[in-house]
Design a protein around this motif. Structure first.
Motif, PDB file in Angstrom:
ATOM      1  N   VAL A 129       0.855  -1.183   0.000  1.00 46.80           N
ATOM      2  CA  VAL A 129       0.000   0.000   0.000  1.00 46.80           C
ATOM      3  C   VAL A 129       0.893   1.235   0.000  1.00 46.80           C
ATOM      4  CG1 VAL A 129      -0.295  -0.045   2.551  1.00 46.80           C
ATOM      5  CG2 VAL A 129      -1.957   1.148   1.120  1.00 46.80           C
ATOM      6  N   TYR A 138       0.804   5.874  -0.659  1.00 44.89           N
ATOM      7  CA  TYR A 138       0.034   7.095  -0.877  1.00 44.89           C
ATOM      8  C   TYR A 138       0.115   7.478  -2.341  1.00 44.89           C
ATOM      9  CZ  TYR A 138      -0.566   7.645   4.090  1.00 44.89           C
ATOM     10  OH  TYR A 138      -0.929   7.439   5.380  1.00 44.89           O
ATOM     11  N   LEU A 179      -8.306   3.998  -0.338  1.00 52.09           N
ATOM     12  CA  LEU A 179      -8.974   4.729   0.744  1.00 52.09           C
ATOM     13  C   LEU A 179      -8.821   6.215   0.422  1.00 52.09           C
ATOM     14  CD1 LEU A 179      -7.580   2.825   3.877  1.00 52.09           C
ATOM     15  CD2 LEU A 179      -9.696   2.390   2.647  1.00 52.09           C
ATOM     16  N   LYS A 201      -6.562  12.704   9.616  1.00 52.25           N
ATOM     17  CA  LYS A 201      -6.441  12.709  11.069  1.00 52.25           C
ATOM     18  C   LYS A 201      -6.952  14.027  11.644  1.00 52.25           C
ATOM     19  CE  LYS A 201      -2.760   9.377  11.119  1.00 52.25           C
ATOM     20  NZ  LYS A 201      -1.423   9.005  11.547  1.00 52.25           N
ATOM     21  N   TYR A 215     -15.514   8.969   4.737  1.00 53.48           N
ATOM     22  CA  TYR A 215     -14.507   8.709   3.713  1.00 53.48           C
ATOM     23  C   TYR A 215     -14.975   7.512   2.898  1.00 53.48           C
ATOM     24  CZ  TYR A 215     -12.760   5.004   6.828  1.00 53.48           C
ATOM     25  OH  TYR A 215     -12.645   3.891   7.628  1.00 53.48           O
ATOM     26  N   SER A 258      -0.150   5.232  16.685  1.00 54.96           N
ATOM     27  CA  SER A 258      -0.878   5.974  15.675  1.00 54.96           C
ATOM     28  C   SER A 258      -1.816   5.120  14.829  1.00 54.96           C
ATOM     29  CB  SER A 258       0.091   6.706  14.759  1.00 54.96           C
ATOM     30  OG  SER A 258       1.322   6.049  14.697  1.00 54.96           O
ATOM     31  N   ILE A 259      -2.624   5.846  14.102  1.00 53.51           N
ATOM     32  CA  ILE A 259      -3.545   5.206  13.178  1.00 53.51           C
ATOM     33  C   ILE A 259      -2.838   5.058  11.843  1.00 53.51           C
ATOM     34  CG2 ILE A 259      -5.725   5.511  11.928  1.00 53.51           C
ATOM     35  CD1 ILE A 259      -6.766   6.999  14.368  1.00 53.51           C
ATOM     36  N   VAL A 298      -2.609   2.589   7.906  1.00 53.04           N
ATOM     37  CA  VAL A 298      -3.351   1.802   6.927  1.00 53.04           C
ATOM     38  C   VAL A 298      -2.737   0.416   6.861  1.00 53.04           C
ATOM     39  CG1 VAL A 298      -4.007   1.595   4.494  1.00 53.04           C
ATOM     40  CG2 VAL A 298      -3.837   3.851   5.555  1.00 53.04           C
ATOM     41  N   TYR A 316      -8.111   1.489   7.861  1.00 50.20           N
ATOM     42  CA  TYR A 316      -7.405   2.204   8.921  1.00 50.20           C
ATOM     43  C   TYR A 316      -7.527   1.426  10.220  1.00 50.20           C
ATOM     44  CZ  TYR A 316      -6.837   6.197   5.924  1.00 50.20           C
ATOM     45  OH  TYR A 316      -6.458   7.025   4.896  1.00 50.20           O
ATOM     46  N   LEU A 357       1.194   1.349   6.533  1.00 52.36           N
ATOM     47  CA  LEU A 357       1.737   2.700   6.463  1.00 52.36           C
ATOM     48  C   LEU A 357       1.412   3.387   7.778  1.00 52.36           C
ATOM     49  CD1 LEU A 357       0.556   3.924   2.936  1.00 52.36           C
ATOM     50  CD2 LEU A 357       2.775   2.977   3.551  1.00 52.36           C
ATOM     51  N   GLY A 394       2.367   6.985  10.155  1.00 51.98           N
ATOM     52  CA  GLY A 394       3.206   8.173  10.216  1.00 51.98           C
ATOM     53  C   GLY A 394       2.502   9.449  10.585  1.00 51.98           C
ATOM     54  N   GLU A 408       0.974  13.259  10.106  1.00 53.84           N
ATOM     55  CA  GLU A 408       0.294  14.108   9.137  1.00 53.84           C
ATOM     56  C   GLU A 408       0.421  15.520   9.651  1.00 53.84           C
ATOM     57  OE1 GLU A 408      -3.924  13.754   7.838  1.00 53.84           O
ATOM     58  OE2 GLU A 408      -3.374  11.649   7.658  1.00 53.84           O
TER      59      GLU A 408
END
Lengths: 134, 134
Positions: free
Chosen positions: A30, A32, A65, A70, A77, B16-17, B19, B32, B65, B67, B69
């Motif tokens: 996955v 971005y 997605l 955040k 979404y 953290s949140i 994917v 997520y 993933l 990180g 934001e």
């Protein structure tokens, strides 16, 4: 009252950066991506010899997605199941390629524009998940 | 100047949140999830009969993933390739359920992900470096 279609389209129109998952053999990957769209069809750009292009040529299915941030974790979404396809209209292809050329420059090689046709789109974070099938 | 290892640990320890991408019967899937880093492994919870729990039982390879934001744009993030299993580590499960009391109402399993490869990525996608934490 917005219909499901309208809600989904509005999220897709308003959000350009999302995540795109592919399969490399059995292993998922996955990353971005920046997307643009014509209605429910998504477009992205990448270098010709990138891993994701190789993945998609073997397995054209992808899961995207879009619209989650955040900054507003309660905002709706979308989850999009899509399939790689070709841009058949040359005028459209040029328009999309130029759009991405404004954003990205690559010294790593030829950039290609990919078209992703939706198979189903799920609206999340807006009550019970609702699915739109194509 | 923070080392990549320091940055990676900072991201991992933020709970953290991120994917998480999985293999759903030959089609990629992603969602997520909230991750917790405990003793070199990542943990998350999912409902026992959820799609993600079934998927990783069928194929444990996953990609995550995780990180930062900043203003909706990802600055620096980790790409984690790993192997996921459902597990009965009750201590960690208890800790997570205490943090998220709403989860205590359902039937949840703990998913443990052992990282096999980690890369630090910058938002421009250019500075990709592998990180070794062990």
């Amino acid at each position: 009252m917005e219909t499901l279609k309208e809600k989904i389209l509005s999220i897709i129109n308003d959000n350009n950066i999302g995540t795109m998952a592919t399969l490399n053999g059995r292993q998922p990957y996955v990353r971005y991506m920046t997307f643009t769209n014509e209605d429910f069809v998504l477009y992205a750009t990448t270098t010709e010899d990138s891993q994701k292009v190789m993945d998609l040529n073997e397995n054209p299915y992808t899961h995207i997605l879009l619209g989650y941030t955040k900054e507003d974790m309660d905002a709706p979404y979308v989850e999009i199941t899509a399939k790689l396809s070709e841009i058949k209209d040359d005028t459209l292809k040029l328009k999309i390629t130029n759009f991405f050329k404004e954003i990205f420059t690559s010294d790593e090689g030829e950039m290609v524009t990919i078209q992703l046709d939706p198979i189903s789109i799920k609206l999340m974070n807006d009550g019970e998940p609702q699915e739109l099938n194509f | 100047m923070k080392s990549n290892k320091d940055i990676a640990l900072q991201i991992l320890n933020e709970n953290s949140i991120g994917v998480m991408a999985t293999n759903n019967n030959g089609v990629p899937n992603s969602r997520y999830m909230t991750f917790h880093y405990v003793e070199s492994k990542l943990y998350t919870v999912a409902e026992k009969d959820s799609t993600v729990a079934r998927e990783i039982t069928e194929y444990g390879g996953t990609h995550i993933l995780l990180g930062y934001e900043s203003e909706g744009i990802l600055e620096t993030f980790l790409e984690i390739e790993g192997s996921a299993v459902t597990t009965l580590n009750d201590i960690v499960k208890q800790q997570l359920l205490e943090k998220y009391p709403s989860h205590a109402e359902g039937d949840y399993v703990l998913i443990q992900i052992t990282p096999t490869r980690m890369r630090i990525m910058n938002k421009n996608g250019k500075n990709q470096e592998e990180v070794h934490l062990i």
